[in-house]
Design an enzyme around this catalytic site. Structure first.
Site, PDB file in Angstrom:
ATOM      1  N   LEU A 502      -4.887  31.587 -15.307  1.00 52.15           N
ATOM      2  CA  LEU A 502      -4.928  29.529 -14.709  1.00 52.15           C
ATOM      3  C   LEU A 502      -6.256  29.267 -14.460  1.00 52.15           C
ATOM      4  CD1 LEU A 502      -1.725  27.819 -14.883  1.00 52.15           C
ATOM      5  CD2 LEU A 502      -3.016  28.204 -16.844  1.00 52.15           C
ATOM      6  N   GLY A 503      -6.021  30.548 -12.954  1.00 56.24           N
ATOM      7  CA  GLY A 503      -7.574  30.816 -11.908  1.00 56.24           C
ATOM      8  C   GLY A 503      -7.417  31.874 -11.603  1.00 56.24           C
ATOM      9  N   GLY A 505      -7.286  31.785  -6.497  1.00 54.74           N
ATOM     10  CA  GLY A 505      -8.026  31.433  -5.523  1.00 54.74           C
ATOM     11  C   GLY A 505      -7.795  32.694  -4.497  1.00 54.74           C
ATOM     12  N   VAL A 510      -3.634  33.144 -10.520  1.00 55.56           N
ATOM     13  CA  VAL A 510      -2.456  31.623 -10.695  1.00 55.56           C
ATOM     14  C   VAL A 510      -2.248  32.010 -12.388  1.00 55.56           C
ATOM     15  CG1 VAL A 510      -1.361  29.451 -11.103  1.00 55.56           C
ATOM     16  CG2 VAL A 510      -2.824  30.242  -9.214  1.00 55.56           C
ATOM     17  N   LYS A 524       1.638  31.226  -9.130  1.00 57.97           N
ATOM     18  CA  LYS A 524       0.899  32.258  -8.541  1.00 57.97           C
ATOM     19  C   LYS A 524       1.152  33.644  -7.417  1.00 57.97           C
ATOM     20  CE  LYS A 524      -1.851  29.980  -5.690  1.00 57.97           C
ATOM     21  NZ  LYS A 524      -2.617  30.414  -5.493  1.00 57.97           N
ATOM     22  N   ASP A 619      -8.784  26.002   3.799  1.00 55.34           N
ATOM     23  CA  ASP A 619      -9.991  25.697   2.678  1.00 55.34           C
ATOM     24  C   ASP A 619      -9.282  24.797   1.457  1.00 55.34           C
ATOM     25  OD1 ASP A 619     -11.077  26.837   0.513  1.00 55.34           O
ATOM     26  OD2 ASP A 619      -9.416  28.545   0.115  1.00 55.34           O
TER      27      ASP A 619
END
Length: 778
Positions: A502-503, A505, A510, A524, A619
């Site tokens: 999904l991405g 970070g 994730v 995650k 963040d």
């Protein structure tokens, strides 16, 4: 004997005079201080002027005033938009030659910014506060930084401005300004407006004097202009009659009128007005706020509201007016229209027309506005019908003359006409009220029954929960009741081998997964965490697990299996805020973007002030803000940075954050506080409202860095350039958001507001002052 008595009397008077002189400070040297409760003032040699602390609100402000008058009229204010300081504050000259305000907690704020060290400070008999270097040369003077007052000897040069105060007792920046323009004209405008004829409400018509002219006031109350060579070329107030013992000042007052005052020191400082402009006190544009208009009655300005409007604040009518009815629909309903038109004669406004219809009667103009959902007001003059939207600005009642415009205001039918209502309609209304009361009574009874049933269910479940806790405690499992502990194999199966990414970070990657009960999750896989051992990791998870808020992504469980550390979150179907703004086809409108800003702010306020232990995110950026299926924003990755304990002033995790969103204190090795999140939020706010990335190399060079571009547009009073290809119905809303963003990204952490104050500003509960706009170079 008589001679000896005279000598003794002279010596006694001399001693008293010297004692009084010693009680007064005429210079402030290095290491010396002034305080509100002690030696609070520095005096000029004649004691006409004083500099120091004066009462303001529930504290004190810093400025210069007439000491020789009973009113102690303030003529200059330092850091005028700052809140009041406490009785424990001090003004001092530091040992390295800086004039500063020292507040509680050791916080320093400069009063005068100098390029070289000063030796001492004095206030001259002209009212000019000056700093001297070791050569007795003036290196800074208050006459170079006027606020609302022109004193004799002060030169208002081309490009300089005076800004009115809010009131006689509040010397923060008010609503009006007077500018010595480069073309030689002296012009008055509302604060925040462009230097354009549409916004000017008075001018001196002196552009014939040439460029770079100067405005000044002399000791006899003459207000006049000098050309670029220093020669007098124009007397503005046609002179004044000098009289012994008088001193003069020229001030742009809170009502937008520029006045020359005299103070008679012989008559105990009595004050009188020598000259004023403009003469009509309704002339200053915006004196009655949005949707309000000014009516001159017995030469006094009186604020009023159009039909269908009431004052926002009855005690402060200059704040403007709001509708007194709820806007629901302008369409036809039950064969009758929801609105009517009421007329307001001889009133002019700043034109904000979006459509002009020609060759019409006033009746046709009425109907045209009623049938147009966008039309809220129409101006009818001659045979022209000009449709407008709210807000109405710069309203003013004019003399009754033939051909004056008629303002047609669309109001709700419930506003009535002079309080009258048709009897049939009244009976219908009574019947509807009876039905409403009965319905409310039934609903209230149902809610009471429901509340009692809910209480019984809650008691039963609490008893059952205690039984579970008791058993879990016996088995040593109490810590994991609220969060589910997964095995690595369970999550490997749920994510089908961690294939659908999904991405990525700051803390890891994730993946999308599905549990056996068909619940979609986000997993995650952590790569960098603070806690090293199993116990520390579990403690950190319990802290995050106890953190619940509608604008935080919920943690469902975790995995600590050997070297594998994973977190299981609820799945957010609309991805990151970055995707939502820039990659999807949703294109959120202005109201939706404002709601996103509010969601993020409420989440951060919860982390900073409302959860069990304060959490600094460290963040905040669009990739750490996720969007659910309803377009609601939720903050992710909270609690993964080190929790801020009460006895720590700095986290131990090193520099965190995403390029373009990091607060300056990370790079300066300063203590890390919750203000780092305020800075990052400010950047995110500007990204959302401008609908572009914080750094974008695909735009003109002057627009590459978003905060620089926003600053430039704000200082040029051209914030509408920031909004991409859409019309914001209320320009003031856009300006308000920009000002809040600029406050958040102030370089000094102490200047930034808390997130709670930011949320109050966003929700419109507190005013947003003009930001100082001191930008970081990072």
């Amino acid at each position: 004997m008589q001679q000896a008595s005279m000598v003794l009397l002279f010596l006694l008077l001399l001693a008293i005079s010297m004692a009084n002189a010693q009680q007064r400070n005429f210079n402030l040297s290095r290491g010396s201080t002034l305080s509100p409760m002690g030696n609070s003032s520095l005096f000029s040699q004649s004691s006409t002027f004083a500099f120091g602390f004066f009462s303001f609100g529930d504290g004190f402000a810093i400025g210069i005033w007439y000491e020789g008058t009973p009113q102690k009229t303030v003529v200059w204010t330092a850091n005028r938009n700052d809140p009041p300081v406490s009785r424990n504050a001090t003004i001092g000259m530091t040992n390295d030659g800086r004039l500063i305000l020292q507040e509680v907690g050791g916080q320093e704020k400069p009063i005068a910014n100098t390029t070289e060290p000063a030796i001492f400070v004095s206030i001259l008999d002209s009212g000019n506060l000056v700093l001297y270097n070791s050569n007795s040369t003036i290196i800074w003077q208050s006459f170079d930084y006027p606020t609302d007052t022109l004193l004799p000897g002060l030169l208002l040069r081309a490009g300089d401005q005076l800004f009115s105060s809010i009131s006689e007792t509040n010397h923060s920046m008010g609503s009006f300004r007077i500018k010595m323009q480069i073309d030689g004209n002296i012009v008055m405008y509302p604060v925040g407006s462009l230097d354009a004829p549409d916004f000017a409400y008075w001018e001196s018509d002196t552009n014939f004097v040439g460029k770079n002219a100067t405005l000044t006031l002399d000791g006899n109350g003459r207000l006049y202009m000098l050309n670029s060579s220093g020669a007098e070329v124009k007397n503005i107030n046609n002179g004044a009659v000098p009289s012994g013992g008088k001193i003069y000042r020229a001030t742009i007052d809170a009502d937008g009128i520029f006045r020359v005052y005299s103070h008679n020191l012989i008559e105990n400082g009595s004050q009188s007005i020598v000259w004023s402009a403009p003469e009509d006190r309704c002339t200053p544009k915006g004196i009655c706020g949005i949707n309000g208009y000014c009516d001159l009655i017995s030469q006094q300005p009186v604020c009023a509201c159009p039909p269908g409007f009431v004052f926002i604040n009855q005690d402060q009518r200059n704040l403007g007016c709001n509708r007194n009815f709820i806007v629901e629909s302008c369409a036809f309903k039950n064969d009758r229209i929801e609105y009517t038109i009421q007329e307001l004669q001889n009133t002019i406004w700043l034109e904000s027309t979006y459509a002009i219809l020609s060759s019409m009667t006033i009746e046709e103009c009425n109907l045209a506005c009623l049938e147009d959902c966008n039309c809220e007001v129409a101006q009818f003059q001659g045979q022209e019908c000009k449709k407008q939207k709210l807000p109405l600005t710069f309203g003013r009642r004019t003399q009754q003359e033939a051909g004056n415009p008629t303002t047609l205001v669309k109001v709700g039918m419930d506003s009535g006409r002079n309080g009258t209502m048709d009897p049939k309609e009244a009976r219908k209304k009574v019947l509807r009220m009876d039905i409403l009361v009965s319905g409310v009574a039934c609903l209230s009874f149902a809610l009471i029954v429901l509340a009692f049933a809910t209480f019984l269910i809650f008691r039963y479940r609490r008893w059952a929960y205690k039984k579970i806790l008791y058993k879990a405690n016996d088995q040593g499992l109490i810590d994991d009741v609220s969060l589910r502990a997964f095995t690595y194999n369970e999550l490997n199966v749920a994510t089908n081998g961690f294939v659908e990414k999904l991405g990525r970070g700051s803390f890891g990657t994730v993946f999308k997964g599905t549990l056996s009960e068909q619940r979609i999750i986000a997993v995650k896989r952590l790569e960098k965490v603070v806690a090293e051992g199993e116990l520390e990791f579990r403690n950190e998870m319990r802290s995050i697990g106890r953190t619940h808020h509608r604008n935080l992504v919920r943690l469902l469980g975790y995995c600590h299996d050997g070297s594998n550390r994973l977190l299981v979150y609820e799945y957010m179907s609309n991805g990151t805020l970055c995707d939502y703004l820039f990659k999807s086809q949703l294109n959120p409108n202005w109201e939706e973007r404002i709601n996103i800003v509010l969601h993020i702010a409420r989440g951060i306020v919860y982390l900073h002030e409302e959860c069990e232990t304060q959490i600094i995110h460290c963040d905040i950026n669009p990739n750490n803000i996720l969007m659910d299926e309803y377009g609601h924003a939720k903050i992710a990755d909270f609690g993964l940075a080190k929790l801020l304990m009460p006895d720590h002033s700095r986290t131990l995790t090193g520099i965190r954050g995403t390029r373009g969103y990091v607060a300056p204190e990370w790079h300066k090795n300063l203590p890390i506080t919750a203000k780092v999140d305020v800075y990052s939020f400010g950047i995110v706010l500007l990204v959302i409202i401008c609908c572009r990335r914080s750094i974008d190399v695909n735009v003109p060079e002057s627009e590459v860095v978003l905060i620089d571009w926003v600053y430039d547009c704000f200082t040029a009073n051209d914030v509408c350039k920031l909004v991409p290809k859409e019309e914001v119905a209320d320009k003031q809303s856009l300006e308000r958001m920009v000002k809040i963003g600029l406050w958040c990204i102030e370089e000094e952490p102490v200047v930034r507001p808390s997130m709670k104050k930011v949320l109050q500003m966003l929700e419109g509960n507190v005013d947003v002052p003009i930001p100082p706009c001191t930008r970081s170079s990072l």
